[in-house]
Design a protein around this motif. Structure first.
Motif, PDB file in Angstrom:
ATOM      1  N   VAL A  36      13.740  43.175  71.901  1.00 28.07           N
ATOM      2  CA  VAL A  36      12.306  43.483  71.883  1.00 28.07           C
ATOM      3  C   VAL A  36      11.983  44.556  72.913  1.00 28.07           C
ATOM      4  O   VAL A  36      11.242  45.506  72.627  1.00 28.07           O
ATOM      5  CB  VAL A  36      11.469  42.202  72.140  1.00 28.07           C
ATOM      6  CG1 VAL A  36      10.009  42.541  72.348  1.00 28.07           C
ATOM      7  CG2 VAL A  36      11.632  41.234  70.980  1.00 28.07           C
ATOM      8  N   VAL A  37      12.561  44.438  74.098  1.00 33.45           N
ATOM      9  CA  VAL A  37      12.316  45.431  75.141  1.00 33.45           C
ATOM     10  C   VAL A  37      12.853  46.796  74.721  1.00 33.45           C
ATOM     11  O   VAL A  37      12.210  47.827  74.932  1.00 33.45           O
ATOM     12  CB  VAL A  37      12.933  44.974  76.484  1.00 33.45           C
ATOM     13  CG1 VAL A  37      12.856  46.068  77.530  1.00 33.45           C
ATOM     14  CG2 VAL A  37      12.231  43.723  76.981  1.00 33.45           C
ATOM     15  N   GLY A  38      14.019  46.810  74.082  1.00 27.00           N
ATOM     16  CA  GLY A  38      14.587  48.068  73.609  1.00 27.00           C
ATOM     17  C   GLY A  38      13.716  48.738  72.553  1.00 27.00           C
ATOM     18  O   GLY A  38      13.491  49.950  72.596  1.00 27.00           O
ATOM     19  N   ILE A  39      13.225  47.965  71.618  1.00 25.84           N
ATOM     20  CA  ILE A  39      12.354  48.510  70.574  1.00 25.84           C
ATOM     21  C   ILE A  39      11.059  49.017  71.196  1.00 25.84           C
ATOM     22  O   ILE A  39      10.550  50.079  70.834  1.00 25.84           O
ATOM     23  CB  ILE A  39      12.081  47.446  69.487  1.00 25.84           C
ATOM     24  CG1 ILE A  39      13.368  47.168  68.721  1.00 25.84           C
ATOM     25  CG2 ILE A  39      10.972  47.894  68.551  1.00 25.84           C
ATOM     26  CD1 ILE A  39      13.312  45.981  67.808  1.00 25.84           C
ATOM     27  N   LEU A  40      10.516  48.267  72.144  1.00 23.83           N
ATOM     28  CA  LEU A  40       9.306  48.690  72.830  1.00 23.83           C
ATOM     29  C   LEU A  40       9.552  49.999  73.585  1.00 23.83           C
ATOM     30  O   LEU A  40       8.711  50.902  73.569  1.00 23.83           O
ATOM     31  CB  LEU A  40       8.836  47.601  73.797  1.00 23.83           C
ATOM     32  CG  LEU A  40       7.515  47.829  74.512  1.00 23.83           C
ATOM     33  CD1 LEU A  40       6.377  47.992  73.511  1.00 23.83           C
ATOM     34  CD2 LEU A  40       7.218  46.679  75.444  1.00 23.83           C
ATOM     35  N   GLY A  41      10.719  50.129  74.194  1.00 23.26           N
ATOM     36  CA  GLY A  41      11.064  51.362  74.897  1.00 23.26           C
ATOM     37  C   GLY A  41      11.124  52.562  73.962  1.00 23.26           C
ATOM     38  O   GLY A  41      10.652  53.654  74.290  1.00 23.26           O
ATOM     39  N   VAL A  42      11.692  52.368  72.780  1.00 22.40           N
ATOM     40  CA  VAL A  42      11.751  53.454  71.794  1.00 22.40           C
ATOM     41  C   VAL A  42      10.340  53.866  71.376  1.00 22.40           C
ATOM     42  O   VAL A  42      10.028  55.057  71.284  1.00 22.40           O
ATOM     43  CB  VAL A  42      12.587  53.025  70.566  1.00 22.40           C
ATOM     44  CG1 VAL A  42      12.457  54.025  69.436  1.00 22.40           C
ATOM     45  CG2 VAL A  42      14.035  52.842  70.949  1.00 22.40           C
ATOM     46  N   LEU A  43       9.480  52.895  71.147  1.00 18.97           N
ATOM     47  CA  LEU A  43       8.097  53.184  70.759  1.00 18.97           C
ATOM     48  C   LEU A  43       7.366  53.941  71.867  1.00 18.97           C
ATOM     49  O   LEU A  43       6.713  54.959  71.612  1.00 18.97           O
ATOM     50  CB  LEU A  43       7.350  51.893  70.432  1.00 18.97           C
ATOM     51  CG  LEU A  43       5.876  52.037  70.096  1.00 18.97           C
ATOM     52  CD1 LEU A  43       5.694  52.851  68.820  1.00 18.97           C
ATOM     53  CD2 LEU A  43       5.233  50.682  69.958  1.00 18.97           C
ATOM     54  N   ILE A  44       7.496  53.483  73.102  1.00 16.58           N
ATOM     55  CA  ILE A  44       6.829  54.147  74.223  1.00 16.58           C
ATOM     56  C   ILE A  44       7.362  55.571  74.393  1.00 16.58           C
ATOM     57  O   ILE A  44       6.592  56.511  74.590  1.00 16.58           O
ATOM     58  CB  ILE A  44       7.005  53.324  75.521  1.00 16.58           C
ATOM     59  CG1 ILE A  44       6.195  52.033  75.423  1.00 16.58           C
ATOM     60  CG2 ILE A  44       6.585  54.128  76.752  1.00 16.58           C
ATOM     61  CD1 ILE A  44       6.483  51.033  76.523  1.00 16.58           C
ATOM     62  N   GLY A  45       8.671  55.737  74.301  1.00 18.96           N
ATOM     63  CA  GLY A  45       9.260  57.063  74.411  1.00 18.96           C
ATOM     64  C   GLY A  45       8.759  58.019  73.339  1.00 18.96           C
ATOM     65  O   GLY A  45       8.466  59.187  73.614  1.00 18.96           O
ATOM     66  N   SER A  46       8.634  57.529  72.118  1.00 18.49           N
ATOM     67  CA  SER A  46       8.151  58.401  71.045  1.00 18.49           C
ATOM     68  C   SER A  46       6.685  58.785  71.261  1.00 18.49           C
ATOM     69  O   SER A  46       6.289  59.915  70.979  1.00 18.49           O
ATOM     70  CB  SER A  46       8.336  57.744  69.687  1.00 18.49           C
ATOM     71  OG  SER A  46       7.428  56.668  69.510  1.00 18.49           O
ATOM     72  N   LYS A  47       5.877  57.865  71.787  1.00 18.13           N
ATOM     73  CA  LYS A  47       4.474  58.176  72.054  1.00 18.13           C
ATOM     74  C   LYS A  47       4.335  59.179  73.203  1.00 18.13           C
ATOM     75  O   LYS A  47       3.493  60.070  73.148  1.00 18.13           O
ATOM     76  CB  LYS A  47       3.679  56.901  72.362  1.00 18.13           C
ATOM     77  CG  LYS A  47       3.557  55.961  71.192  1.00 18.13           C
ATOM     78  CD  LYS A  47       2.872  56.637  70.030  1.00 18.13           C
ATOM     79  CE  LYS A  47       2.811  55.742  68.828  1.00 18.13           C
ATOM     80  NZ  LYS A  47       2.218  56.366  67.663  1.00 18.13           N
ATOM     81  N   ILE A  48       5.163  59.038  74.229  1.00 12.97           N
ATOM     82  CA  ILE A  48       5.138  59.985  75.343  1.00 12.97           C
ATOM     83  C   ILE A  48       5.535  61.377  74.852  1.00 12.97           C
ATOM     84  O   ILE A  48       4.892  62.380  75.184  1.00 12.97           O
ATOM     85  CB  ILE A  48       6.054  59.518  76.488  1.00 12.97           C
ATOM     86  CG1 ILE A  48       5.438  58.288  77.169  1.00 12.97           C
ATOM     87  CG2 ILE A  48       6.295  60.626  77.504  1.00 12.97           C
ATOM     88  CD1 ILE A  48       6.342  57.608  78.167  1.00 12.97           C
ATOM     89  N   ALA A  49       6.597  61.433  74.052  1.00  6.50           N
ATOM     90  CA  ALA A  49       7.043  62.724  73.508  1.00  6.50           C
ATOM     91  C   ALA A  49       5.965  63.343  72.623  1.00  6.50           C
ATOM     92  O   ALA A  49       5.765  64.562  72.638  1.00  6.50           O
ATOM     93  CB  ALA A  49       8.340  62.531  72.719  1.00  6.50           C
ATOM     94  N   GLU A  50       5.274  62.517  71.871  1.00  5.53           N
ATOM     95  CA  GLU A  50       4.205  62.989  70.994  1.00  5.53           C
ATOM     96  C   GLU A  50       3.069  63.623  71.814  1.00  5.53           C
ATOM     97  O   GLU A  50       2.493  64.634  71.410  1.00  5.53           O
ATOM     98  CB  GLU A  50       3.661  61.803  70.190  1.00  5.53           C
ATOM     99  CG  GLU A  50       2.754  62.153  69.042  1.00  5.53           C
ATOM    100  CD  GLU A  50       2.372  60.892  68.285  1.00  5.53           C
ATOM    101  OE1 GLU A  50       1.222  60.430  68.453  1.00  5.53           O
ATOM    102  OE2 GLU A  50       3.230  60.385  67.537  1.00  5.53           O
ATOM    103  N   LEU A  51       2.773  63.060  72.977  1.00  2.00           N
ATOM    104  CA  LEU A  51       1.691  63.564  73.818  1.00  2.00           C
ATOM    105  C   LEU A  51       2.055  64.857  74.545  1.00  2.00           C
ATOM    106  O   LEU A  51       1.235  65.749  74.683  1.00  2.00           O
ATOM    107  CB  LEU A  51       1.309  62.506  74.860  1.00  2.00           C
ATOM    108  CG  LEU A  51       0.546  61.288  74.350  1.00  2.00           C
ATOM    109  CD1 LEU A  51       0.386  60.277  75.476  1.00  2.00           C
ATOM    110  CD2 LEU A  51      -0.809  61.691  73.806  1.00  2.00           C
ATOM    111  N   PHE A  52       3.306  64.933  75.036  1.00  2.00           N
ATOM    112  CA  PHE A  52       3.662  66.033  75.919  1.00  2.00           C
ATOM    113  C   PHE A  52       4.564  67.108  75.311  1.00  2.00           C
ATOM    114  O   PHE A  52       4.757  68.142  75.907  1.00  2.00           O
ATOM    115  CB  PHE A  52       4.336  65.486  77.180  1.00  2.00           C
ATOM    116  CG  PHE A  52       3.396  64.619  77.997  1.00  2.00           C
ATOM    117  CD1 PHE A  52       2.328  65.186  78.680  1.00  2.00           C
ATOM    118  CD2 PHE A  52       3.567  63.261  78.042  1.00  2.00           C
ATOM    119  CE1 PHE A  52       1.467  64.401  79.416  1.00  2.00           C
ATOM    120  CE2 PHE A  52       2.702  62.453  78.778  1.00  2.00           C
ATOM    121  CZ  PHE A  52       1.649  63.027  79.468  1.00  2.00           C
ATOM    122  N   LEU A  53       5.153  66.857  74.180  1.00  2.00           N
ATOM    123  CA  LEU A  53       6.079  67.847  73.600  1.00  2.00           C
ATOM    124  C   LEU A  53       5.517  68.460  72.341  1.00  2.00           C
ATOM    125  O   LEU A  53       4.712  68.016  71.675  1.00  2.00           O
ATOM    126  CB  LEU A  53       7.435  67.198  73.305  1.00  2.00           C
ATOM    127  CG  LEU A  53       8.151  66.621  74.525  1.00  2.00           C
ATOM    128  CD1 LEU A  53       9.454  65.970  74.072  1.00  2.00           C
ATOM    129  CD2 LEU A  53       8.455  67.699  75.537  1.00  2.00           C
TER     130      LEU A  53
END
Length: 53
Positions: A36-53
């Protein structure tokens, strides 16, 4: 997020989990908490990339 899609995914996952358990097969998922933590990390990473990249 579409709530119906989340509900359908949860139901599908529960059915698959029951089938795997009934057939005594190993679950196709990592251990519960780390998974669950790993999946949550992937989701957070994709949202961060979406905002800044």
């Amino acid at each position: 997020m579409d709530i119906m899609l989340a509900i359908k995914a949860t139901v599908a996952g529960a059915i698959l989990g029951a089938i795997f358990q009934k057939m005594k097969l190993p679950l196709p998922a990592p251990p519960v908490f780390p998974g669950v933590v790993g999946i949550l990390g992937v989701l957070i990473g994709s949202k961060i990339a979406e905002l800044f990249l």
